[in-house]
Design an enzyme around this catalytic site. Structure first.
Site, PDB file in Angstrom:
ATOM      1  N   ARG A 102     -31.530  52.030  -7.064  1.00 36.00           N
ATOM      2  CA  ARG A 102     -31.105  51.117  -5.986  1.00 36.00           C
ATOM      3  C   ARG A 102     -31.282  49.702  -6.521  1.00 36.00           C
ATOM      4  O   ARG A 102     -32.395  49.303  -6.880  1.00 36.00           O
ATOM      5  CB  ARG A 102     -31.958  51.327  -4.735  1.00 36.00           C
ATOM      6  CG  ARG A 102     -31.821  50.165  -3.749  1.00 36.00           C
ATOM      7  CD  ARG A 102     -32.413  50.439  -2.394  1.00 36.00           C
ATOM      8  NE  ARG A 102     -31.601  51.383  -1.658  1.00 36.00           N
ATOM      9  CZ  ARG A 102     -31.690  51.576  -0.341  1.00 36.00           C
ATOM     10  NH1 ARG A 102     -32.561  50.885   0.379  1.00 36.00           N
ATOM     11  NH2 ARG A 102     -30.925  52.462   0.257  1.00 36.00           N
ATOM     12  N   HIS A 129     -22.663  52.388  -1.101  1.00 32.34           N
ATOM     13  CA  HIS A 129     -23.805  53.231  -0.727  1.00 32.34           C
ATOM     14  C   HIS A 129     -23.304  54.675  -0.586  1.00 32.34           C
ATOM     15  O   HIS A 129     -23.239  55.225   0.507  1.00 32.34           O
ATOM     16  CB  HIS A 129     -24.385  52.710   0.595  1.00 32.34           C
ATOM     17  CG  HIS A 129     -25.783  53.171   0.887  1.00 32.34           C
ATOM     18  ND1 HIS A 129     -26.484  54.019   0.045  1.00 32.34           N
ATOM     19  CD2 HIS A 129     -26.619  52.927   1.939  1.00 32.34           C
ATOM     20  CE1 HIS A 129     -27.676  54.254   0.563  1.00 32.34           C
ATOM     21  NE2 HIS A 129     -27.784  53.611   1.702  1.00 32.34           N
ATOM     22  N   GLN A 132     -25.376  57.520   1.279  1.00 30.72           N
ATOM     23  CA  GLN A 132     -25.375  57.361   2.729  1.00 30.72           C
ATOM     24  C   GLN A 132     -24.083  57.909   3.324  1.00 30.72           C
ATOM     25  O   GLN A 132     -24.097  58.630   4.326  1.00 30.72           O
ATOM     26  CB  GLN A 132     -25.525  55.880   3.088  1.00 30.72           C
ATOM     27  CG  GLN A 132     -25.482  55.599   4.568  1.00 30.72           C
ATOM     28  CD  GLN A 132     -26.692  56.147   5.312  1.00 30.72           C
ATOM     29  OE1 GLN A 132     -27.811  55.863   4.934  1.00 30.72           O
ATOM     30  NE2 GLN A 132     -26.473  56.942   6.349  1.00 30.72           N
ATOM     31  N   ASP A 219     -23.032  48.087  10.845  1.00 29.07           N
ATOM     32  CA  ASP A 219     -24.172  47.883   9.943  1.00 29.07           C
ATOM     33  C   ASP A 219     -24.666  46.456  10.151  1.00 29.07           C
ATOM     34  O   ASP A 219     -23.986  45.647  10.799  1.00 29.07           O
ATOM     35  CB  ASP A 219     -23.726  48.132   8.483  1.00 29.07           C
ATOM     36  CG  ASP A 219     -24.897  48.150   7.503  1.00 29.07           C
ATOM     37  OD1 ASP A 219     -26.054  48.304   7.945  1.00 29.07           O
ATOM     38  OD2 ASP A 219     -24.663  48.004   6.287  1.00 29.07           O
ATOM     39  N   CYS A 259     -26.352  53.514   9.553  1.00 27.82           N
ATOM     40  CA  CYS A 259     -27.122  53.959   8.373  1.00 27.82           C
ATOM     41  C   CYS A 259     -28.601  53.643   8.514  1.00 27.82           C
ATOM     42  O   CYS A 259     -29.420  54.281   7.868  1.00 27.82           O
ATOM     43  CB  CYS A 259     -26.550  53.341   7.108  1.00 27.82           C
ATOM     44  SG  CYS A 259     -26.714  51.540   7.030  1.00 27.82           S
ATOM     45  N   ARG A 287     -29.310  62.641   5.054  1.00 26.43           N
ATOM     46  CA  ARG A 287     -29.518  62.055   3.726  1.00 26.43           C
ATOM     47  C   ARG A 287     -30.209  63.077   2.829  1.00 26.43           C
ATOM     48  O   ARG A 287     -29.865  63.240   1.662  1.00 26.43           O
ATOM     49  CB  ARG A 287     -30.402  60.800   3.829  1.00 26.43           C
ATOM     50  CG  ARG A 287     -29.783  59.615   4.535  1.00 26.43           C
ATOM     51  CD  ARG A 287     -28.631  59.024   3.768  1.00 26.43           C
ATOM     52  NE  ARG A 287     -28.988  58.599   2.418  1.00 26.43           N
ATOM     53  CZ  ARG A 287     -29.576  57.447   2.104  1.00 26.43           C
ATOM     54  NH1 ARG A 287     -29.834  56.562   3.051  1.00 26.43           N
ATOM     55  NH2 ARG A 287     -29.872  57.130   0.845  1.00 26.43           N
TER      56      ARG A 287
HETATM   57  N1  NVA Z   1     -25.914  47.029   4.248  1.00 28.39           N
HETATM   58  C1  NVA Z   1     -27.317  47.340   4.257  1.00 28.39           C
HETATM   59  C2  NVA Z   1     -27.538  48.819   4.172  1.00 28.39           C
HETATM   60  C3  NVA Z   1     -28.981  49.241   4.180  1.00 28.39           C
HETATM   61  C4  NVA Z   1     -29.149  50.718   4.025  1.00 28.39           C
HETATM   62  C5  NVA Z   1     -28.007  46.633   3.113  1.00 28.39           C
HETATM   63  O1  NVA Z   1     -27.459  46.636   2.001  1.00 28.39           O
HETATM   64  O2  NVA Z   1     -29.074  46.067   3.332  1.00 28.39           O
HETATM   65  N1   CP Z   2     -29.965  53.845   5.098  1.00 26.51           N
HETATM   66  C1   CP Z   2     -30.758  53.594   4.057  1.00 26.51           C
HETATM   67  O1   CP Z   2     -30.354  53.644   2.880  1.00 26.51           O
HETATM   68  O2   CP Z   2     -32.048  53.356   4.389  1.00 26.51           O
HETATM   69  P1   CP Z   2     -33.198  52.783   3.445  1.00 26.51           P
HETATM   70  O3   CP Z   2     -32.813  51.370   3.103  1.00 26.51           O
HETATM   71  O4   CP Z   2     -34.440  52.856   4.279  1.00 26.51           O
HETATM   72  O5   CP Z   2     -33.293  53.626   2.214  1.00 26.51           O
END
Ligand code: NVA
Ligand code: CP
Length: 302
Positions: A102, A129, A132, A219, A259, A287
């Protein structure tokens, strides 16, 4: 399939296969049937951003499949001090059986996969993502029985989730309708691809996107790494929200997905969130199953 870097790389059949394996693994787990195809294997999990779901579901998933997972914070790795990703990839390939990463840059993930000789799984970048959205598709299929004839609506920022939902939704044959402000459009690469697919629409009208929708997504307005723009975005996104009025124009039995983490009162109201909490937490649970499927497909040795 060697890696999972972005949904654009996957065919419809590859996506459906992941969903089928996820369903099978979920059924096995619910029945208490042990299935450990990854015995003795180790997954390294590199995190340059925070996580609750991704970290815990990968770690638990790997354990359930018979292997172990290592949490590797980029703050503690040499990569955080500038060691080239090419070298990190080649070193980790000597110890591990798979890498989940990540981070911010999609290019970094692609580079890691290029130099690693073990599978690399994208656990979120600024661009996409995929894990997800595989879980999201799994949840939609569970609730709706399939994808044919369904309309997905996405309301809000044209971020990593929007990019992956557009690609994932269109690949499995759903109609995808997005309401996204002009200044916050999805990636040009995704838009160029989506505009060639049947069933894609992008509008600045939330009601138009939500009209007749079977499943609605939103989101956060400011994703991880955009904290500095949070105030500006909070102003720009006023009204780009899933609320009672939006739900009234969707289908009566429409699902809502998020998500998570969610910001109640911003992209979704407390009322709509709580009315659809079961679907949203099933989505979070999925997930685990979707990622176990991805790991099994990518990492199981013949
Ligand atoms: N769009 C959000 C998704 C988190 C799972 C982010 O990148 O923070
Ligand atoms: N939805 C998601 O990826 O959650 P986290 O950021 O908690 O991993």
């Amino acid at each position: 399939m060697k890696d999972l870097l972005k949904l654009l790389d996957l065919s419809r059949d590859e996506i459906i296969r992941i969903l089928d394996v996820a369903y099978d693994l979920k059924t096995k787990q619910k029945k208490g049937i042990e299935f450990q195809p990854l015995k003795g294997q180790t997954l390294g999990m590199i995190f340059e951003k925070s996580s609750t779901r991704t970290r815990v579901s990968f770690e638990v998933g790997m354990y359930q499949l018979g292997g172990t997972a290592l949490f590797l914070s980029a703050r503690d790795l040499q990569i955080g001090r500038g060691e080239p990703v090419q070298d990190t990839a080649r070193v980790l390939s000597r110890y591990l059986d798979g890498i989940m990463i990540r981070t911010y840059s999609q290019e970094e993930v692609e580079e890691l996969a290029k130099y690693a000789d073990i599978p690399v799984i994208n656990g979120l970048t600024d661009f996409c993502h995929p894990c997800q959205v595989l879980a999201d598709l799994e949840t939609i299929r569970e609730y709706k029985g399939g994808f044919n004839g369904l309309k997905m609506a996405y309301i809000g920022d044209g971020n990593n989730m929007a990019n992956s939902l557009i690609v994932g939704g269109l690949k499995v044959g759903m109609q995808v309708s997005c309401a996204i402000p002009k200044d916050y459009y999805p990636s040009p690469e995704v838009l160029a691809w989506a505009e060639k697919q049947p069933g894609f629409q992008i509008t600045q009208n939330v009601m138009e996107a939500a009209e007749g929708a079977d499943v609605l997504f939103t989101d956060v307005w400011a994703s991880m790494g955009m904290e500095g723009e949070a105030e500006k975005r909070a102003r720009a996104f006023q009204g780009w929200q899933i609320n009672r009025d939006v739900m009234l124009v969707a289908k009566k039995d429409a699902m809502v997905q998020h998500c998570l983490p969610a910001h109640r009162g911003e992209e979704i109201t407390e009322e709509v969130f709580e009315a659809h909490a079961n679907e949203i937490f099933d989505e979070a649970e999925n997930r685990l199953h979707a990622q176990k499927a991805v790991m099994t497909i990518l990492m199981e040795k013949e």
